[in-house]
Structures are given as C-alpha cells and as structure tokens.
Design a protein around this motif. Structure first.
Motif, PDB file in Angstrom:
ATOM      1  N   VAL A  85      44.511  87.274  99.155  1.00 15.95           N
ATOM      2  CA  VAL A  85      43.752  86.003  99.163  1.00 15.95           C
ATOM      3  C   VAL A  85      43.773  85.789 100.640  1.00 15.95           C
ATOM      4  O   VAL A  85      42.776  85.224 101.028  1.00 15.95           O
ATOM      5  N   GLU A  90      43.920  93.861  96.208  1.00 15.33           N
ATOM      6  CA  GLU A  90      43.976  93.194  94.726  1.00 15.33           C
ATOM      7  C   GLU A  90      44.371  94.397  93.648  1.00 15.33           C
ATOM      8  O   GLU A  90      45.095  94.071  92.660  1.00 15.33           O
ATOM      9  N   HIS A 100      48.103  90.219  95.725  1.00 16.21           N
ATOM     10  CA  HIS A 100      47.282  89.349  95.507  1.00 16.21           C
ATOM     11  C   HIS A 100      47.408  88.394  96.795  1.00 16.21           C
ATOM     12  O   HIS A 100      46.475  88.025  97.144  1.00 16.21           O
ATOM     13  N   ARG A 157      40.434  84.685 102.698  1.00 12.49           N
ATOM     14  CA  ARG A 157      40.163  83.580 103.702  1.00 12.49           C
ATOM     15  C   ARG A 157      40.066  83.887 105.061  1.00 12.49           C
ATOM     16  O   ARG A 157      38.983  83.113 105.660  1.00 12.49           O
TER      17      ARG A 157
END
Length: 790
Positions: free
Chosen positions: A773, A764, A769, A777
């Motif tokens: 992400v 990040e 990004h 997850r």
C-alpha cells in the motif's frame, strides 16, 4: 509540339540539343518555376506498329507512365532528376534536370578514343557504383548502361541517365544500334551474357555492363571490339576478355581485378552488389590513385544514408504480463520502444536515398546545390590530424577600418575541402559517425573562414555536422545545428527553397527525438504547406513530409488523424510508385502500426501480412525489412489470442535472424524475446522462464546490464517466476528492474513507475500488504506530481 514551342502551357522549348532512336532532347525553360530544364520527347510507336492499334497505344502509354513515375521517384546525386512527365499532341515527354557536361562516349570521342586518366576512371567507377547501389536497393535495374548513358558534369559529378526509361525500348519496338535503326536498350557492346541469351536479368546484369564501360574508358576500347554484331554477342557469352593491362600497362592491378570480376560470365561470379563494389574501391583507391587530378572545386551534397530504417534499441514493456502496445521509435534514432516489438518504420527525415525512403533517407537534402563529387577523394584523407592544404586565414580587421573584403579562396584549398567533405561522407557510409562528425566540423570551420558563414558549402558542412550529432544521440546539439542551417539557407536561398525546407524538416525530426512533438508538428505542417505549394501534393518530398507528419500525429495521440494521413500517403505512393515500391511499403507499415494502436488488430494483421509478402518478393525472405514485417505479424497474432500461430512464426524468425545476423544480435534476441512471451501466453511457464533467462543473459553481455532491452528481459524473468509461484525470487528481479530504471530514467518516468507497481503487486502476493500500500501511494503521488507539472 515543336511548332507551338510550348508544352502544356508550361515548358518552353528553346533548342534541340540531342536526337536519338527514341526521340529528341530539347533545352527548355519551365515558365512556372523559371528554371532551365531538359525535355525529352519520346516517339510512341515504331514503324512496325499500326497507329490504329489502340490497345497497343494504351498499353504503351500506361507502361510509360509507370516507368516515368519510377524514374521520378529516384532521388540520388548520381541519377538524373526527373521533374515531370506527360503526353502532348500524342507525344510522350519527360522533363529532366538540365545537365552541363559530356557523356562518357563524348569524352572518349573528344579524346580521340584515348583512355581517360586513371584517377578519373576510379572516380567514375565509384560514383556510378554508388548510384547503382541506391537504385538496385529500390528494385530498379537499368538494363542499358553504356558510356552514352553516363554523364560527367563540368564540376566532376557523374550521373546515370535514362533510369527507369531504358526498359521502354523493347516495348516501343526499337532495335539495337548495330541494326542501323537507332540506339535502344541492351546495346551489344555492353550487354551481359544473360541478356544476350534472353534469360532473366537482375542487378548483376548492370554490374556486367558497368564492367564493359570501365574497360572501355580505362583502355580506349570495349572488351570485345569486333565489327560483326554476332561476334560481339558471342564474345560476351563465350570469350574471356583480354586483361586490361595488356592494352595499358600503367593501370593499377586492383582496377584490372575489379573490372575482370565485373565481367564474369555468370552473375554468381560477379560482386554480390554495387555496394560491395563501392567498398572495394574506397578501400583501394588511396593507395592506387596516387593523387587527385586538378579540378574546379564546387559544393558537395550531403551523403544520404541507405533507405532501410536503422534498428532501434527498445525500451520497457508496460506492467502486467501481456504483450505491450505497438512500438514506434521516434524518427530513425534510438527512442522509447517496447522490447517485444521490432522497430516500427522510421519517419523519413533525411531526404532520400529511398529508403527508405528513400528514405534516408536518401533523396539528397541539398538537392539543388551545384555538385556532388567535385574531385576524386581519398577516404582516409584528413583523418590523421595533418592539414596539408593551404589554409585561408581570416581577413585582418584593423581598428576603425572599413570591413575587410574576404579574399578569394584558392582552388587548391577548395579542392582539399571538397575532398575532406567526401571523406566525411565515406566515414558516415561505414557507420563511423563520431569520426565523420570530426571531419565535417573541421571542414565547416575552414569553409566558414574561406567562404563565409552563409555560403552554401559551409551550410552543407554544418548540415552534415547536425546529422552526425543526431546519429550519435546528441539531439539537442543537432537541433542547434539544423536550426542554424535552416536560418542561413532561408536568408540566402529563400524560405521555400528545397534546401531550406530540408533543413527545417530535419529540425522537426530532432524536435520529435527530444519529445517536443507539438513543436515538431508545427514545423512539419509548415514544411508540408510549402512543399505542396512549390512542388505539388504528389512530389516525393511532399509525400515524405506527410509520412513524417502522420508519425508525429501518432506521438501526439491523434491516432485517427495519423491513420488517415498515413493511409492517404500509402495510396498516393501506390498510385505513383507502385504497390510494392519500398516507400509505399514503409507507409503501409505505418498504417498497420496505427491500426494496432487503435485496437484494430485484425486490420493491422492483414496489412502487415501484405507488407511482409511484398517485401519478401522484392527484397527476399531474409531481408531485415521482410523479417521486421513478419515480426509484427507475430505481435498481431498474439494480440488476437492466436499465440500458437505466433509461436510457430517466432521460431521461424529466430532461425532466420540467427542465420542472417548471428545468435547474439539484438534483432535475434528480440525475436527470441517474442518467442518467450508467447510461451508464457500458452502457460508453458518453465520453458518461458528458461527462454527469458537465456535472452536476459545475452542482452546483458551484448548491450549492458542497464540497457532497456536487458531490463525488459529481466522483467520477463520476474513475470515467469511469479506465474510459477516463486514470488520471493520474483520480488528480487522486479526490484532490480525498478532500481535500474530509477537510476537511468528517473523515478518519475512512466517505465520506472510501472516497475514500482510491479514491485508492489509482488509484495501483495507475498502478504506484505502494508509495504504494498505504501508503495502504491508513493507511485500515485509521483504520477500526480508529473501531471501537475505537465
């Protein structure tokens, strides 16, 4: 009291077996438990005291209770066990184990003052030194060691009597035997020069007295064999002793050197401690004793390791640059512990020598077995693979025949097995656990062939096998051994026998090591109920079990219960043993740890400081336990935002650890790690990064690249890089940590998942990004999977 023949409705006096200046000793029976005991009735006042002096009586009784509690807390094969104490009809009494044998003074008298055989002298020296090493670790100095206070039992074991009670002599008002008024502490023939001069005495005074005892049993005369009491005292203070071999030429040179070293006029000239004495004897005896005297072989109790908790390798810190939660290793073996902390107090699984306990923990695990050192042993015997003793073959079973009766094993075989068992214990003392395990396994197999699977000696050897497996990280195998021993002892001794409970408590300990804390809790609770029922709530073994239960409650997340239980144990130990007794401090350390987990950092800081101050007074400022408590003070200071104070404390700790252990020792590196963390908390990131890199490099060299502590340091390097804005470099370090934890712990382990979160956070910061992400997850999916499978 003698008229009623019954004390407190429980102890039936049967026969007076001794009388001395401090009272009488009776053979008695404990009618509550149906066991034979010895009851020592102590006279509370000497003729120079007015019986109306109530203040003196009050002080005397309190001193007696305090000293009796100390004596009752000593749990070692070489120290007489004290079962109970109290007052009846104005007479103070002690209830002790009933010993069958002769004290050394009686042995010399029966031998017409001829010296004892050399192997006996060496064996007695080693056993007494081992007992003194234990008691001195507890901060207890005997002050009246003499032949009459050392018992040689019929099975060959040696026990020191009157520990903790000898100090009562001065308060009660008895004088030395040379004044004609009875035996008291500080018998002149065995007094150290510092005792004679009235100076402060420490454990080295006992070593001098032991030297006097060994001189006498080796030569037949005391070192200063003079008729006039003053001449004896002057001899101790000013005159070099005559070398032993001028009295007895066949004595080995090492024995003469050892005894003369003990008889140094100043404490500094003597061996540092009794443990050093044990090592010297063990190193010399195989080449000096030339064999073992014949004796009746008997069961031998397991060795109990030293009471200080071993240092536990640490695991990873939680994500984010903050000082992680308070560590707590699972029992006294390697476990999951954040690296920034030192090891927390170990549960006292192994029944003491106090350590810690003893513990080990340790409080002999087979405390009711008949003997401890059946025959003198050679620490190297049986380690070459050569078996020189007659081996008992298994009975031949013909098809269709009735079961063959097991032949009676020969005394020679049992003697060799006892000697080999002791060799295994010596290897354990030296930390050579793999070799110790091999010896104990071999002895267990031979004992099972000769004596049967459920014989106490066989089970004792199996118990030691389990302990060596536990110490070498083989928890699952250790669990099977302890379960086997517990089942066997329950069949032969009963479910509530102390040896059965000891094995069951070890089972709970190993269950905890395996992460099976719910099962461990059930076993601990069951053992605790049995100990309270059979021994009472304040018995040392009961309190030890409650201490372990408190720890396990914490592992189950039941923190309030853990805190209350630990606090109760700490209060009980302070009441029974004293506020600065090592066991009391171990439990107070546990209380502080749980306070930290509850977020009560100010209370935790106060308690840790109390422990650190007490340990410094008892053990010294540089003792590992003192330093461990001071380290925890630093953790609390950091948690409370007082990082400048923490930084100063860690600098002091690094200097102390380096002085005590060396610059590359894991404990020194742990202190340096804490220093680096607090540099970061003060935003001194360049210094923090350099400290973390240095510690990481040393840990990788000393512990290995994938060791939990090394990975913690590598993560700390990544944290420093991130705070300095060097996110690309930080990402590489975070990935190294995550990949290593995946490989070592598995991708679903909490520490591995935390590392992947660190990696995602770094992505990040680099503006990647989508990758971040996806990684978040992935971590969330693994956590759901872990939660679903329990």
């Amino acid at each position: 009291m003698a008229d009623t023949r019954l004390i407190q409705g429980r102890y039936r006096l049967l026969e007076r077996i001794g009388r001395g200046g401090m009272g009488e000793v009776w053979r008695a029976v404990d009618e509550s438990l149906g066991r034979s005991v010895a009851v020592k009735c102590l006279k509370p006042l000497g003729p120079q005291h007015n019986r109306s002096d109530e203040n003196f009586v009050k002080v005397l009784r309190e001193r007696f209770r305090r000293e009796a509690r100390v004596a009752a807390s000593l749990q070692h094969r070489g120290v007489t066990v004290v079962h109970d104490f109290g007052e009846s009809d104005g007479v103070l009494f002690l209830v002790m184990e009933l010993l069958e044998g002769r004290n050394l003074s009686q042995l010399l008298e029966e031998n017409k003052q001829a010296p004892l055989p050399v192997p006996d002298v060496v064996d007695i020296a080693e056993q007494v030194a081992d007992a003194l090493a234990y008691t001195h670790r507890q901060g207890i100095v005997h002050r009246d060691l003499k032949p009459a206070n050392i018992m040689r039992l019929t099975d060959g074991a040696v026990k020191i009597c009157d520990f903790g009670i000898a100090r009562l002599g001065a308060d009660i008002g008895f004088t030395s035997r040379l004044t004609g008024t009875g035996i008291a502490m500080g018998t002149p023939h065995y007094m150290s020069p510092e005792q004679i001069s009235g100076a402060e005495v420490d454990h080295r005074s006992d070593l001098y007295s032991l030297g006097c005892v060994l001189y006498e049993i080796a030569t037949g005369v005391p070192p200063f064999d003079l008729d006039d009491a003053w001449a004896v005292l002057v001899g101790h203070r000013d005159t070099p002793p005559v070398p032993l071999r001028e009295h007895r030429s066949e004595l080995p040179d090492f024995l003469e050197r050892l005894v003369l070293d003990l008889l140094a006029k100043t404490p500094e000239g003597r061996p540092d401690d009794a443990a050093e004495l044990c090592h010297r004897i063990a190193a010399e005896r195989s080449g000096t004793t030339g064999g073992h005297p014949a004796g009746v072989p008997v069961p031998v109790l397991p060795y109990v390791p030293p009471q200080h908790p071993p240092r536990v390798p640490a695991q990873a810190t939680p994500p984010g640059h903050s000082q992680p939660g308070h560590p707590h290793p699972d029992h006294s073996h390697p476990g999951h512990t954040p690296s920034v902390h030192p090891p927390a107090p170990s549960p006292e699984s192994r029944l003491p020598d106090w350590t810690r306990g003893m513990t080990t923990g340790h409080k002999a695990a087979g405390s009711s077995l008949a003997a401890l050192h059946a025959t003198p042993y050679d620490p190297t015997a049986g380690l070459t693979g050569e078996w020189t003793s007659p081996v008992m073959p298994p009975p031949v079973q013909l098809p269709g025949a009735a079961p063959a009766e097991r032949p009676t094993p020969s005394p020679e075989l049992l003697s060799v097995l006892a000697s080999r068992h002791n060799a295994g214990l010596s290897l354990g003392r030296l930390g050579r656990w793999d070799e110790a395990g091999e010896v104990h396994r071999a002895v267990a197999e031979e004992r099972e062939r000769a004596l049967g699977a459920d014989h106490p000696d066989t089970l004792t050897s199996r118990y030691e096998v389990g302990f060596t497996l536990s110490r070498t990280g083989n928890a699952a195998d250790a669990l099977r051994e302890f379960a086997h021993v517990a089942d066997g002892r329950e069949r032969t001794l009963g479910p509530d026998h102390p040896d059965t409970l000891a094995a069951r408590q070890e089972t709970a300990y190993v269950l905890g090591r395996l992460g099976r804390h719910a099962e461990a809790h059930q076993v601990y609770a069951s053992v605790l109920a049995a100990r309270e029922r059979t021994m009472g709530p304040d018995h040392p073994d009961t309190l030890r079990c409650r201490h372990n239960l408190a720890f396990n409650l914490g592992r189950l997340g039941r923190l309030e219960e853990s805190y209350r239980t630990a606090q109760d144990v700490a209060d009980a130990r302070a009441r029974l043993l004293g506020a600065t007794h090592p066991d009391t401090l171990v439990t107070k350390y546990e209380v502080a740890y749980t306070l930290g987990r509850l977020g009560r950092w100010s209370d935790a800081l106060h308690t840790y400081r109390e422990v650190a101050t007490a340990r410094g007074a008892v053990f010294g400022a540089d003792h590992p336990d003192t330093l461990a408590a001071r380290y925890e003070v630093g953790i609390c200071l950091g948690r409370l935002g007082r990082s400048a104070e923490a930084l100063d404390l860690y600098r002091e700790l690094v200097a102390a650890r380096t002085r005590v252990h060396g610059p590359a020792h894991p404990e020194t590196l742990r202190a340096r790690h804490g220093l680096g963390v607090n540099l970061g908390r003060l935003a001194r990131w360049e210094e923090a990064l350099q400290e973390s890199r240095d510690v990481c490099a040393l840990r990788e060299r000393v512990l290995g690249a994938d060791h939990p502590d090394t990975l913690v340091s590598r993560r700390e390097v990544a944290v420093g890089l991130g705070w300095l804005g060097r996110w690309a470099d930080a990402l590489g370090a975070y990935r190294q940590v995550a990949e290593a934890r995946d490989r070592v712990l598995g991708p679903a382990h909490p520490d591995a998942l935390a590392s992947r979160n660190d990696e995602a956070h770094c992505l990040e910061q680099l503006g990647r990004h989508a990758e971040a992400v996806e990684l978040y997850r992935h971590v969330a999916a693994l956590r759901r999977q872990v939660a679903a499978t329990g």
